[in-house]
Design an enzyme around this catalytic site. Structure first.
Site, PDB file in Angstrom:
ATOM      1  N   ASP A   3      -7.094  10.144  -1.071  1.00 32.43           N
ATOM      2  CA  ASP A   3      -6.800   9.112  -0.071  1.00 32.43           C
ATOM      3  C   ASP A   3      -5.881   9.713   1.007  1.00 32.43           C
ATOM      4  O   ASP A   3      -4.935  10.454   0.681  1.00 32.43           O
ATOM      5  CB  ASP A   3      -6.099   7.951  -0.812  1.00 32.43           C
ATOM      6  CG  ASP A   3      -5.929   6.718   0.034  1.00 32.43           C
ATOM      7  OD1 ASP A   3      -6.720   6.512   0.975  1.00 32.43           O
ATOM      8  OD2 ASP A   3      -4.996   5.935  -0.260  1.00 32.43           O
ATOM      9  N   HIS A   6      -0.613  -1.179   5.713  1.00 34.33           N
ATOM     10  CA  HIS A   6      -0.238  -0.701   4.377  1.00 34.33           C
ATOM     11  C   HIS A   6       1.117  -1.292   3.981  1.00 34.33           C
ATOM     12  O   HIS A   6       2.006  -1.422   4.813  1.00 34.33           O
ATOM     13  CB  HIS A   6      -0.103   0.823   4.372  1.00 34.33           C
ATOM     14  CG  HIS A   6      -1.373   1.564   4.661  1.00 34.33           C
ATOM     15  ND1 HIS A   6      -1.713   1.998   5.913  1.00 34.33           N
ATOM     16  CD2 HIS A   6      -2.382   1.944   3.849  1.00 34.33           C
ATOM     17  CE1 HIS A   6      -2.879   2.632   5.858  1.00 34.33           C
ATOM     18  NE2 HIS A   6      -3.314   2.610   4.611  1.00 34.33           N
ATOM     19  N   GLY A   7       1.264  -1.619   2.697  1.00 37.30           N
ATOM     20  CA  GLY A   7       2.574  -2.025   2.184  1.00 37.30           C
ATOM     21  C   GLY A   7       2.805  -3.523   2.248  1.00 37.30           C
ATOM     22  O   GLY A   7       1.878  -4.307   2.463  1.00 37.30           O
ATOM     23  N   HIS A  65      -8.273  -0.618   4.591  1.00 38.60           N
ATOM     24  CA  HIS A  65      -7.013  -0.168   3.976  1.00 38.60           C
ATOM     25  C   HIS A  65      -6.006  -1.313   4.033  1.00 38.60           C
ATOM     26  O   HIS A  65      -6.181  -2.279   4.770  1.00 38.60           O
ATOM     27  CB  HIS A  65      -6.461   1.041   4.748  1.00 38.60           C
ATOM     28  CG  HIS A  65      -7.152   2.320   4.399  1.00 38.60           C
ATOM     29  ND1 HIS A  65      -6.517   3.375   3.793  1.00 38.60           N
ATOM     30  CD2 HIS A  65      -8.444   2.700   4.559  1.00 38.60           C
ATOM     31  CE1 HIS A  65      -7.379   4.360   3.595  1.00 38.60           C
ATOM     32  NE2 HIS A  65      -8.559   3.984   4.063  1.00 38.60           N
ATOM     33  N   GLY A  66      -4.926  -1.171   3.247  1.00 39.87           N
ATOM     34  CA  GLY A  66      -3.870  -2.183   3.286  1.00 39.87           C
ATOM     35  C   GLY A  66      -4.293  -3.496   2.657  1.00 39.87           C
ATOM     36  O   GLY A  66      -3.982  -4.575   3.163  1.00 39.87           O
ATOM     37  N   VAL A  69      -6.242  -0.730  -2.569  1.00 40.57           N
ATOM     38  CA  VAL A  69      -5.101  -1.498  -3.072  1.00 40.57           C
ATOM     39  C   VAL A  69      -4.121  -0.543  -3.744  1.00 40.57           C
ATOM     40  O   VAL A  69      -4.474   0.166  -4.694  1.00 40.57           O
ATOM     41  CB  VAL A  69      -5.543  -2.563  -4.102  1.00 40.57           C
ATOM     42  CG1 VAL A  69      -4.332  -3.352  -4.590  1.00 40.57           C
ATOM     43  CG2 VAL A  69      -6.584  -3.501  -3.518  1.00 40.57           C
ATOM     44  N   THR A  77      -0.019  -1.190  -3.145  1.00 43.99           N
ATOM     45  CA  THR A  77       1.278  -1.869  -3.305  1.00 43.99           C
ATOM     46  C   THR A  77       1.232  -2.970  -4.364  1.00 43.99           C
ATOM     47  O   THR A  77       2.142  -3.071  -5.200  1.00 43.99           O
ATOM     48  CB  THR A  77       1.710  -2.473  -1.946  1.00 43.99           C
ATOM     49  OG1 THR A  77       1.721  -1.422  -0.993  1.00 43.99           O
ATOM     50  CG2 THR A  77       3.084  -3.101  -2.033  1.00 43.99           C
TER      51      THR A  77
HETATM   52  P1  13P Z   1      -1.662  -1.323   0.251  1.00 45.51           P
HETATM   53  O1  13P Z   1      -0.501  -0.545  -0.324  1.00 45.51           O
HETATM   54  O2  13P Z   1      -1.221  -2.243   1.334  1.00 45.51           O
HETATM   55  O3  13P Z   1      -2.467  -1.971  -0.797  1.00 45.51           O
HETATM   56  O4  13P Z   1      -2.610  -0.243   0.967  1.00 45.51           O
HETATM   57  C1  13P Z   1      -3.264   0.694   0.165  1.00 45.51           C
HETATM   58  C2  13P Z   1      -4.037   1.648   0.982  1.00 45.51           C
HETATM   59  O5  13P Z   1      -4.608   1.303   1.995  1.00 45.51           O
HETATM   60  C3  13P Z   1      -4.122   3.026   0.484  1.00 45.51           C
HETATM   61  O6  13P Z   1      -4.840   3.853   1.338  1.00 45.51           O
END
Ligand code: 13P
Length: 275
Positions: free
Chosen positions: A82, A177-178, A207-208, A230, A232
């Site tokens: 990733d 992300h996060g 993503h995110g 996924v 976080t």
């Molecule tokens: P999250 O941490 O927001 O779930 O995002 C994960 C991600 O996109 C990893 O590439």
């Protein structure tokens, strides 16, 4: 069954669902994610971000353990790098046996992003490895220097997919992300998603995923997103169980953390409609 992402994402695209890409941070979470997928009888992508390489895990160990567990189960498992930050890291992951890599040159110019992605695609395709790239930019709430979201346009997605030859494309339509500030659920541009889906056949990636709202994610999966990342929420679910467990026993804490992660991933499988 260790596979690349080609057939998995094409099937998701045709049947209007998404496959989770669950990030892992250590060897134990590789085993845990893969065995959960097997128990549920569902496909899974397990992803290791280059930014998470360090004392906890390195590419060599991830490849060894990832391949071992992926090969011993009957469901399809993709071992994915990733957010690969360079051609060299992608090449190393491919040489070690990762079946899919993301080259993230989304903060470079369009031309440089194409050029870097093409180089990775050439190396990867010769070895039956699939490549994800990103156009537009999904910002990060982890990193105060990376907070600017650049929305993906349909024109850039089409042009980029054609010029780069990537197998799947991460797009920016409102997630980050996060953990979102004030835990607000983001507004997703479904108009952009629909326009991008109409413009290109390449499987689309979001993503995110964490904190982005189940209704949003379920709709994204139905309307063209084939893979949702996924990280976080898996980590937070593990830490919540850890904090709430009234034990100092190492094994019980490990078990509680796995339970948290598994409940979270099981929930997202349902949200994404994965088959
Ligand atoms: P999250 O941490 O927001 O779930 O995002 C994960 C991600 O996109 C990893 O590439």
């Amino acid at each position: 069954m260790l596979v690349n992402s080609r057939e998995m994402l094409k099937k998701a695209q045709a049947e209007h669902y998404a496959v989770p890409s669950a990030n892992f941070l250590d060897m134990e979470s590789i085993k845990n994610h893969v065995l959960l997928a097997e128990k549920l009888g569902l496909p899974l992508i397990i992803g290791l971000a280059e930014s998470h390489l360090g004392d906890n895990i390195n590419l060599e160990d991830a490849a060894l353990v990832g391949k071992k567990y992926a090969e011993q189960v009957s469901v399809p498992i993709v071992l994915h790098l990733d957010h690969g930050e360079s051609y060299e890291t992608c090449k190393k992951a491919i040489d070690l046996g990762f079946t899919s890599v993301m080259i993230d040159a989304s903060m470079k110019s369009f031309e440089e992003n194409v050029e870097t992605t093409r180089k990775v695609v050439e190396y990867a395709h010769a070895r039956n490895v699939t490549v994800e790239a990103e156009i537009g930019h999904v910002a990060s709430n982890f990193n105060e220097n990376d907070t600017e979201t650049l929305y993906t346009t349909a024109e850039s997605a089409k042009a980029f997919a054609e010029a780069s030859g990537c197998d799947s494309l991460a797009i920016s339509i409102g997630t980050a992300h996060g953990v979102y500030k004030a835990k607000a659920i983001p507004e997703i541009s479904f108009d952009s998603l629909n326009a991008i889906r109409e413009a290109t056949d390449v499987p689309l990636v979001l993503h995110g995923g964490s904190g982005s709202g189940d209704d949003n994610l379920s709709r994204c999966a139905k309307e063209g997103i084939c893979k949702v990342n996924v990280y976080t929420d898996l980590y937070l679910a593990a830490m919540k169980e850890h904090d709430e467990s009234d034990t100092s026993d190492y094994f019980k804490i490990q078990k509680a953390m796995k339970k948290g992660m598994n409940e979270c991933l099981t929930h997202y499988y349902k949200v994404f409609g994965t088959k």
